[in-house]
Design a protein around this motif. Structure first.
Motif, PDB file in Angstrom:
ATOM      1  N   LEU A 247       1.155  -0.784   0.029  1.00 52.45           N
ATOM      2  CA  LEU A 247       0.079   0.142   0.276  1.00 52.45           C
ATOM      3  C   LEU A 247       1.187   1.053  -0.138  1.00 52.45           C
ATOM      4  O   LEU A 247       0.280   2.746  -0.269  1.00 52.45           O
ATOM      5  CB  LEU A 247      -1.335  -0.157   1.037  1.00 52.45           C
ATOM      6  CG  LEU A 247      -1.599  -1.025   1.770  1.00 52.45           C
ATOM      7  CD1 LEU A 247      -2.335  -1.156   2.824  1.00 52.45           C
ATOM      8  CD2 LEU A 247      -2.624  -0.817  -0.306  1.00 52.45           C
ATOM      9  N   ARG A 248       2.386   1.334   0.757  1.00 55.08           N
ATOM     10  CA  ARG A 248       2.905   2.476   0.562  1.00 55.08           C
ATOM     11  C   ARG A 248       3.165   2.716  -1.303  1.00 55.08           C
ATOM     12  O   ARG A 248       4.245   3.820  -0.818  1.00 55.08           O
ATOM     13  CB  ARG A 248       3.910   2.216   1.706  1.00 55.08           C
ATOM     14  CG  ARG A 248       3.743   2.389   2.679  1.00 55.08           C
ATOM     15  CD  ARG A 248       3.169   3.556   3.529  1.00 55.08           C
ATOM     16  NE  ARG A 248       3.653   3.943   4.893  1.00 55.08           N
ATOM     17  CZ  ARG A 248       3.171   5.134   5.290  1.00 55.08           C
ATOM     18  NH1 ARG A 248       2.878   6.193   4.491  1.00 55.08           N
ATOM     19  NH2 ARG A 248       2.860   5.262   6.603  1.00 55.08           N
ATOM     20  N   GLY A 249       3.622   1.127  -1.910  1.00 56.19           N
ATOM     21  CA  GLY A 249       3.618   1.564  -3.394  1.00 56.19           C
ATOM     22  C   GLY A 249       5.432   1.358  -3.112  1.00 56.19           C
ATOM     23  O   GLY A 249       6.257   2.063  -4.540  1.00 56.19           O
ATOM     24  N   THR A 250       6.105   0.453  -1.879  1.00 53.91           N
ATOM     25  CA  THR A 250       7.326   0.797  -2.418  1.00 53.91           C
ATOM     26  C   THR A 250       7.379  -0.779  -3.334  1.00 53.91           C
ATOM     27  O   THR A 250       8.790  -0.285  -4.193  1.00 53.91           O
ATOM     28  CB  THR A 250       7.164  -1.049  -0.802  1.00 53.91           C
ATOM     29  OG1 THR A 250       6.969  -0.124  -0.123  1.00 53.91           O
ATOM     30  CG2 THR A 250       8.682  -1.648  -0.958  1.00 53.91           C
ATOM     31  N   PHE A 251       6.702  -1.881  -4.140  1.00 52.51           N
ATOM     32  CA  PHE A 251       7.181  -2.455  -5.074  1.00 52.51           C
ATOM     33  C   PHE A 251       6.672  -1.846  -6.583  1.00 52.51           C
ATOM     34  O   PHE A 251       7.405  -1.733  -7.530  1.00 52.51           O
ATOM     35  CB  PHE A 251       5.660  -3.587  -4.963  1.00 52.51           C
ATOM     36  CG  PHE A 251       6.131  -4.245  -4.182  1.00 52.51           C
ATOM     37  CD1 PHE A 251       7.506  -4.843  -3.917  1.00 52.51           C
ATOM     38  CD2 PHE A 251       5.909  -4.556  -3.463  1.00 52.51           C
ATOM     39  CE1 PHE A 251       7.715  -5.897  -2.818  1.00 52.51           C
ATOM     40  CE2 PHE A 251       5.709  -5.233  -2.029  1.00 52.51           C
ATOM     41  CZ  PHE A 251       6.359  -5.987  -2.104  1.00 52.51           C
TER      42      PHE A 251
ATOM     43  N   THR B  10       3.969 -10.653  -8.530  1.00 53.46           N
ATOM     44  CA  THR B  10       5.729 -10.469  -9.723  1.00 53.46           C
ATOM     45  C   THR B  10       6.159 -10.235  -7.964  1.00 53.46           C
ATOM     46  O   THR B  10       7.652 -10.117  -8.348  1.00 53.46           O
ATOM     47  CB  THR B  10       4.809  -9.246  -9.602  1.00 53.46           C
ATOM     48  OG1 THR B  10       4.364  -7.995  -8.833  1.00 53.46           O
ATOM     49  CG2 THR B  10       4.177  -9.139 -11.184  1.00 53.46           C
ATOM     50  N   ASN B  11       6.149  -9.807  -7.205  1.00 55.10           N
ATOM     51  CA  ASN B  11       6.790  -9.627  -6.114  1.00 55.10           C
ATOM     52  C   ASN B  11       7.116 -10.404  -4.765  1.00 55.10           C
ATOM     53  O   ASN B  11       7.764  -9.826  -3.532  1.00 55.10           O
ATOM     54  CB  ASN B  11       6.744  -7.825  -5.765  1.00 55.10           C
ATOM     55  CG  ASN B  11       6.600  -6.688  -6.685  1.00 55.10           C
ATOM     56  OD1 ASN B  11       5.864  -6.553  -7.472  1.00 55.10           O
ATOM     57  ND2 ASN B  11       8.319  -6.837  -7.322  1.00 55.10           N
ATOM     58  N   ILE B  12       5.768 -11.319  -5.005  1.00 55.97           N
ATOM     59  CA  ILE B  12       5.378 -11.671  -3.562  1.00 55.97           C
ATOM     60  C   ILE B  12       6.309 -12.968  -3.476  1.00 55.97           C
ATOM     61  O   ILE B  12       5.525 -13.778  -4.464  1.00 55.97           O
ATOM     62  CB  ILE B  12       4.067 -11.125  -2.477  1.00 55.97           C
ATOM     63  CG1 ILE B  12       4.499 -10.213  -2.007  1.00 55.97           C
ATOM     64  CG2 ILE B  12       3.849 -12.498  -1.371  1.00 55.97           C
ATOM     65  CD1 ILE B  12       3.047  -9.556  -1.235  1.00 55.97           C
ATOM     66  N   HIS B  13       6.636 -14.129  -2.779  1.00 52.79           N
ATOM     67  CA  HIS B  13       6.750 -15.568  -2.605  1.00 52.79           C
ATOM     68  C   HIS B  13       6.010 -16.192  -1.446  1.00 52.79           C
ATOM     69  O   HIS B  13       6.046 -15.573  -0.213  1.00 52.79           O
ATOM     70  CB  HIS B  13       8.759 -15.796  -2.748  1.00 52.79           C
ATOM     71  CG  HIS B  13       9.011 -15.408  -4.099  1.00 52.79           C
ATOM     72  ND1 HIS B  13       8.664 -16.016  -5.202  1.00 52.79           N
ATOM     73  CD2 HIS B  13       9.511 -14.482  -3.715  1.00 52.79           C
ATOM     74  CE1 HIS B  13       9.461 -15.460  -5.987  1.00 52.79           C
ATOM     75  NE2 HIS B  13      10.289 -14.321  -6.099  1.00 52.79           N
ATOM     76  N   ILE B  14       6.187 -17.436  -1.375  1.00 49.74           N
ATOM     77  CA  ILE B  14       4.983 -18.010  -0.669  1.00 49.74           C
ATOM     78  C   ILE B  14       5.703 -19.454   0.145  1.00 49.74           C
ATOM     79  O   ILE B  14       6.187 -19.764  -0.895  1.00 49.74           O
ATOM     80  CB  ILE B  14       3.919 -18.259  -1.275  1.00 49.74           C
ATOM     81  CG1 ILE B  14       2.790 -17.313  -0.999  1.00 49.74           C
ATOM     82  CG2 ILE B  14       3.348 -19.292   0.149  1.00 49.74           C
ATOM     83  CD1 ILE B  14       2.568 -16.396  -0.406  1.00 49.74           C
ATOM     84  N   ALA B  15       5.881 -19.115   1.354  1.00 45.59           N
ATOM     85  CA  ALA B  15       7.094 -20.767   1.496  1.00 45.59           C
ATOM     86  C   ALA B  15       6.227 -21.438   2.453  1.00 45.59           C
ATOM     87  O   ALA B  15       5.461 -20.421   3.154  1.00 45.59           O
ATOM     88  CB  ALA B  15       8.101 -20.295   2.383  1.00 45.59           C
ATOM     89  N   THR B  16       6.490 -22.385   2.503  1.00 52.63           N
ATOM     90  CA  THR B  16       5.315 -23.592   3.782  1.00 52.63           C
ATOM     91  C   THR B  16       5.674 -23.268   5.106  1.00 52.63           C
ATOM     92  O   THR B  16       4.729 -23.942   5.413  1.00 52.63           O
ATOM     93  CB  THR B  16       5.253 -25.042   2.513  1.00 52.63           C
ATOM     94  OG1 THR B  16       6.840 -25.320   3.571  1.00 52.63           O
ATOM     95  CG2 THR B  16       5.297 -25.278   1.575  1.00 52.63           C
ATOM     96  N   SER B  17       6.672 -23.380   5.369  1.00 50.01           N
ATOM     97  CA  SER B  17       7.187 -23.002   6.347  1.00 50.01           C
ATOM     98  C   SER B  17       7.081 -24.233   7.709  1.00 50.01           C
ATOM     99  O   SER B  17       5.819 -23.816   8.412  1.00 50.01           O
ATOM    100  CB  SER B  17       6.441 -21.286   7.421  1.00 50.01           C
ATOM    101  OG  SER B  17       6.827 -20.795   6.967  1.00 50.01           O
ATOM    102  N   GLY B  18       7.139 -25.351   7.242  1.00 45.04           N
ATOM    103  CA  GLY B  18       6.622 -26.736   8.280  1.00 45.04           C
ATOM    104  C   GLY B  18       5.170 -26.797   8.096  1.00 45.04           C
ATOM    105  O   GLY B  18       5.070 -28.203   8.141  1.00 45.04           O
ATOM    106  N   MET B  19       4.316 -26.478   7.651  1.00 41.73           N
ATOM    107  CA  MET B  19       2.688 -26.521   7.253  1.00 41.73           C
ATOM    108  C   MET B  19       2.444 -27.396   6.171  1.00 41.73           C
ATOM    109  O   MET B  19       1.860 -26.648   4.942  1.00 41.73           O
ATOM    110  CB  MET B  19       1.886 -24.922   7.671  1.00 41.73           C
ATOM    111  CG  MET B  19       1.669 -24.125   8.859  1.00 41.73           C
ATOM    112  SD  MET B  19       1.696 -22.719   9.012  1.00 41.73           S
ATOM    113  CE  MET B  19      -0.462 -23.044   8.436  1.00 41.73           C
ATOM    114  N   LEU B  20       2.326 -28.997   5.743  1.00 44.39           N
ATOM    115  CA  LEU B  20       2.514 -29.691   5.005  1.00 44.39           C
ATOM    116  C   LEU B  20       1.497 -30.342   4.934  1.00 44.39           C
ATOM    117  O   LEU B  20       1.337 -31.278   5.033  1.00 44.39           O
ATOM    118  CB  LEU B  20       3.853 -30.559   4.755  1.00 44.39           C
ATOM    119  CG  LEU B  20       5.054 -29.913   4.800  1.00 44.39           C
ATOM    120  CD1 LEU B  20       6.197 -30.778   5.147  1.00 44.39           C
ATOM    121  CD2 LEU B  20       5.839 -28.822   3.860  1.00 44.39           C
TER     122      LEU B  20
END
Length: 221
Positions: free
Chosen positions: A84-88, A132-142
């Motif tokens: 929302l800050r327009g960072t990307f 385009t700018n955000i990746h998602i990790a599973t963090s052990g929640m399989l």
């Protein structure tokens, strides 16, 4: 002023006072009016966070504020504020990784995208930045259903297999069972290691050789 900034105490708990939440600000009585307003707003946020997760047994207070809920909500809000800050827009090549399947954001993305109408300063809709700018990790929640949900809102190229050390550890069989819910071996490779190699600039497995990855899957790299 302190009285106006306190929230009602929870049963058996005393609400923190402004001096406790922001003690060093009370050493100086002569502050500019703008600084007082800024300090008051920050103090209200400190007090809110101190009380939102309290009111239970100490162990439950801690769990609610951290792995049970608080960590995820706070991390998701921080990421949403970057959008929302327009960072990307200012830094279009910037990439971030959100753990725990997107820290709740993917699950409310349809609703969150409604912020686009209130953010005309952005170059794109809010949901577009997740592609385009955000990746998602599973963090052990399989959990396969979480994988299916994530794939409905982002691409397989943006999902990273990750652990949650030291909180959770998995053996090769568990990781293999999770990845085999994906029918395409190429998608398995992407989530297991290829996406991380690309994002972090890691050396990929040698091309054209058979490799046993940490998932226990036999594959052609």
């Amino acid at each position: 002023m302190a009285a106006t900034l306190q929230k009602a105490p929870l049963p058996g708990r005393r609400a923190p006072r402004l001096a406790e939440a922001w003690p060093h600000k009370h050493k100086h009585k002569h502050k500019h009016k703008h600084e007082h307003g800024h300090d008051a707003r920050r103090a209200r946020r400190v007090i809110r966070r101190a009380t939102d997760y309290r009111g239970f047994a100490p162990a439950l207070d801690l769990a609610l504020a951290t792995f049970g809920w608080g960590w995820h909500i706070e991390a998701g809000l921080a990421a949403l504020r970057l959008v929302l800050r327009g960072t990307f827009d200012r830094h279009p090549d910037l990439q971030i990784v959100l753990g725990h399947w997107g820290e709740m954001l993917l699950f409310a993305l349809d609703r969150i995208d409604g912020l686009s109408s209130a953010a005309p300063h952005l170059d794109r809709r809010v949901a577009d930045y997740f592609a385009t700018n955000i990746h998602i990790a599973t963090s052990g929640m399989l959990t396969p259903r979480l994988l299916r949900h994530a794939l409905a809102y982002t691409s397989v190229d943006r999902i990273l297999l990750s652990g949650d050390h030291p909180f959770r550890r998995f053996d090769a069989a568990t990781l293999t069972d999770f990845l085999r819910t994906l029918p395409d071996p190429g998608d398995r490779r992407k989530i297991a290691h290829a996406n991380a190699e690309s994002l972090y600039g890691l050396e990929p497995l040698p091309a054209g050789t058979a490799a046993r990855t940490t998932t226990g899957l036999q594959e052609d790299a």
